[in-house]
Design a protein around this motif. Structure first.
Motif, PDB file in Angstrom:
ATOM      1  N   VAL A  40       0.842  -1.184   0.000  1.00 13.82           N
ATOM      2  CA  VAL A  40       0.000   0.000   0.000  1.00 13.82           C
ATOM      3  C   VAL A  40       0.882   1.241   0.000  1.00 13.82           C
ATOM      4  N   GLN A  41       0.398   2.300  -0.618  1.00 11.40           N
ATOM      5  CA  GLN A  41       1.118   3.566  -0.590  1.00 11.40           C
ATOM      6  C   GLN A  41       0.914   4.280   0.729  1.00 11.40           C
ATOM      7  N   ALA A  42       1.863   5.131   1.072  1.00 11.34           N
ATOM      8  CA  ALA A  42       1.729   5.940   2.275  1.00 11.34           C
ATOM      9  C   ALA A  42       0.402   6.685   2.265  1.00 11.34           C
ATOM     10  N   GLY A  43      -0.264   6.682   3.404  1.00  8.01           N
ATOM     11  CA  GLY A  43      -1.575   7.286   3.521  1.00  8.01           C
ATOM     12  C   GLY A  43      -2.720   6.332   3.281  1.00  8.01           C
ATOM     13  N   GLY A  44      -2.425   5.146   2.787  1.00  2.94           N
ATOM     14  CA  GLY A  44      -3.451   4.164   2.508  1.00  2.94           C
ATOM     15  C   GLY A  44      -3.839   3.360   3.723  1.00  2.94           C
ATOM     16  N   SER A  45      -4.703   2.367   3.497  1.00  2.00           N
ATOM     17  CA  SER A  45      -5.255   1.567   4.583  1.00  2.00           C
ATOM     18  C   SER A  45      -5.241   0.090   4.242  1.00  2.00           C
ATOM     19  N   LEU A  46      -5.188  -0.717   5.273  1.00  2.00           N
ATOM     20  CA  LEU A  46      -5.334  -2.155   5.181  1.00  2.00           C
ATOM     21  C   LEU A  46      -6.094  -2.640   6.406  1.00  2.00           C
ATOM     22  N   ARG A  47      -6.719  -3.799   6.277  1.00  3.56           N
ATOM     23  CA  ARG A  47      -7.318  -4.445   7.433  1.00  3.56           C
ATOM     24  C   ARG A  47      -6.812  -5.869   7.533  1.00  3.56           C
ATOM     25  N   LEU A  48      -6.172  -6.163   8.641  1.00  2.00           N
ATOM     26  CA  LEU A  48      -5.687  -7.503   8.913  1.00  2.00           C
ATOM     27  C   LEU A  48      -6.730  -8.282   9.701  1.00  2.00           C
ATOM     28  N   SER A  49      -6.888  -9.553   9.359  1.00  2.00           N
ATOM     29  CA  SER A  49      -7.811 -10.434  10.052  1.00  2.00           C
ATOM     30  C   SER A  49      -7.049 -11.582  10.682  1.00  2.00           C
ATOM     31  N   CYS A  50      -7.534 -12.035  11.809  1.00  2.00           N
ATOM     32  CA  CYS A  50      -6.941 -13.158  12.528  1.00  2.00           C
ATOM     33  C   CYS A  50      -8.089 -14.037  12.998  1.00  2.00           C
ATOM     34  N   GLN A  51      -8.298 -15.140  12.298  1.00  2.00           N
ATOM     35  CA  GLN A  51      -9.430 -16.005  12.578  1.00  2.00           C
ATOM     36  C   GLN A  51      -8.973 -17.294  13.245  1.00  2.00           C
ATOM     37  N   ALA A  52      -9.635 -17.655  14.316  1.00  2.00           N
ATOM     38  CA  ALA A  52      -9.322 -18.882  15.032  1.00  2.00           C
ATOM     39  C   ALA A  52     -10.012 -20.065  14.381  1.00  2.00           C
ATOM     40  N   SER A  53      -9.282 -21.167  14.290  1.00  2.00           N
ATOM     41  CA  SER A  53      -9.841 -22.404  13.764  1.00  2.00           C
ATOM     42  C   SER A  53      -9.415 -23.559  14.658  1.00  2.00           C
ATOM     43  N   GLY A  54     -10.236 -24.591  14.704  1.00  2.00           N
ATOM     44  CA  GLY A  54      -9.966 -25.738  15.538  1.00  2.00           C
ATOM     45  C   GLY A  54     -11.252 -26.242  16.165  1.00  2.00           C
ATOM     46  N   LYS A 102      -1.159   5.014  17.724  1.00  2.00           N
ATOM     47  CA  LYS A 102      -2.381   5.522  18.331  1.00  2.00           C
ATOM     48  C   LYS A 102      -3.038   6.557  17.425  1.00  2.00           C
ATOM     49  N   GLY A 103      -4.330   6.404  17.236  1.00  2.00           N
ATOM     50  CA  GLY A 103      -5.068   7.290  16.359  1.00  2.00           C
ATOM     51  C   GLY A 103      -5.098   6.846  14.915  1.00  2.00           C
ATOM     52  N   ARG A 104      -4.269   5.871  14.552  1.00  2.00           N
ATOM     53  CA  ARG A 104      -4.219   5.376  13.178  1.00  2.00           C
ATOM     54  C   ARG A 104      -4.657   3.919  13.063  1.00  2.00           C
ATOM     55  N   TYR A 154      -9.469  -8.255  14.432  1.00  2.00           N
ATOM     56  CA  TYR A 154      -9.053  -7.431  13.309  1.00  2.00           C
ATOM     57  C   TYR A 154      -8.082  -6.353  13.770  1.00  2.00           C
ATOM     58  N   LEU A 155      -7.255  -5.916  12.840  1.00  2.00           N
ATOM     59  CA  LEU A 155      -6.452  -4.724  13.033  1.00  2.00           C
ATOM     60  C   LEU A 155      -6.630  -3.842  11.805  1.00  2.00           C
ATOM     61  N   GLN A 156      -7.302  -2.725  11.994  1.00  2.00           N
ATOM     62  CA  GLN A 156      -7.479  -1.754  10.933  1.00  2.00           C
ATOM     63  C   GLN A 156      -6.302  -0.791  10.952  1.00  2.00           C
ATOM     64  N   LEU A 157      -5.609  -0.682   9.832  1.00  2.00           N
ATOM     65  CA  LEU A 157      -4.444   0.175   9.710  1.00  2.00           C
ATOM     66  C   LEU A 157      -4.773   1.309   8.755  1.00  2.00           C
ATOM     67  N   ASP A 158      -4.863   2.506   9.276  1.00  2.00           N
ATOM     68  CA  ASP A 158      -5.168   3.692   8.484  1.00  2.00           C
ATOM     69  C   ASP A 158      -3.986   4.648   8.504  1.00  2.00           C
ATOM     70  N   SER A 159      -3.972   5.554   7.543  1.00  2.00           N
ATOM     71  CA  SER A 159      -2.916   6.567   7.451  1.00  2.00           C
ATOM     72  C   SER A 159      -1.538   5.939   7.560  1.00  2.00           C
ATOM     73  N   LYS A 192       2.224   4.682   7.180  1.00  2.00           N
ATOM     74  CA  LYS A 192       3.499   5.336   6.943  1.00  2.00           C
ATOM     75  C   LYS A 192       4.541   4.289   6.570  1.00  2.00           C
ATOM     76  N   PRO A 193       5.593   4.689   5.862  1.00  2.00           N
ATOM     77  CA  PRO A 193       6.645   3.719   5.527  1.00  2.00           C
ATOM     78  C   PRO A 193       7.211   2.995   6.741  1.00  2.00           C
ATOM     79  N   GLU A 194       7.299   3.659   7.877  1.00  2.00           N
ATOM     80  CA  GLU A 194       7.831   3.015   9.068  1.00  2.00           C
ATOM     81  C   GLU A 194       6.908   1.952   9.650  1.00  2.00           C
ATOM     82  N   ASP A 195       5.688   1.838   9.128  1.00  2.00           N
ATOM     83  CA  ASP A 195       4.791   0.764   9.531  1.00  2.00           C
ATOM     84  C   ASP A 195       5.109  -0.550   8.829  1.00  2.00           C
ATOM     85  N   THR A 196       6.002  -0.521   7.860  1.00  2.00           N
ATOM     86  CA  THR A 196       6.375  -1.726   7.136  1.00  2.00           C
ATOM     87  C   THR A 196       6.951  -2.758   8.099  1.00  2.00           C
TER      88      THR A 196
END
Length: 117
Positions: A12-26, A70-72, A85-90, A92-96
């Motif tokens: 994703v480009q800087a300023g963009g968003s992603l949503r990570l999911s973590c689903q339990a199975s078993g 915090k805040g993002r 879930y982890l919603q990642l907004d705004s 930054k390259p340092e979030d890589t």
């Protein structure tokens, strides 16, 4: 044995968003209780850096975040779907980093998040 399956990483480009999911199975019991027993956390680890706690949600739903995100970023839980879930907004390259979910000492396989400038 419960497993945590992550999805949602990517480029994703800087300023963009992603949503990570973590689903339990078993087992039905394990998947229905893992996130409600002791809460859940998201960590990240960038190359050459120490693993960092990013966000946490308690067993009763309270949330905490690292100052750097915090805040993002927003952690949330859907008990009916046995998913955190982890919603990642705004972003930054340092979030890589590789992002890992964790609950009751069980780890997800990791999701690569790459933020370009």
């Amino acid at each position: 044995q419960v497993q945590l399956l992550e999805s949602g990483g990517g480029l994703v480009q800087a300023g963009g968003s992603l949503r990570l999911s973590c689903q339990a199975s078993g087992s039905i019991f394990s998947t229905s209780t893992i996130f409600r027993k002791n809460g859940a956390t998201w960590y990240r680890q960038a190359p050459g850096k120490q693993r960092e706690l990013v966000a946490a949600i308690s067993k009763i739903g309270f949330t905490n975040y690292a100052d750097s995100v915090k805040g993002r970023f927003t952690i949330s839980r859907d008990n009916a779907k046995n998913t955190v879930y982890l919603q990642l907004d705004s972003l930054k390259p340092e979030d890589t980093a590789v992002y890992y979910c964790n609950a009751q000492q069980v780890w997800g396989q990791g999701s690569q998040v790459t933020v370009s400038s």
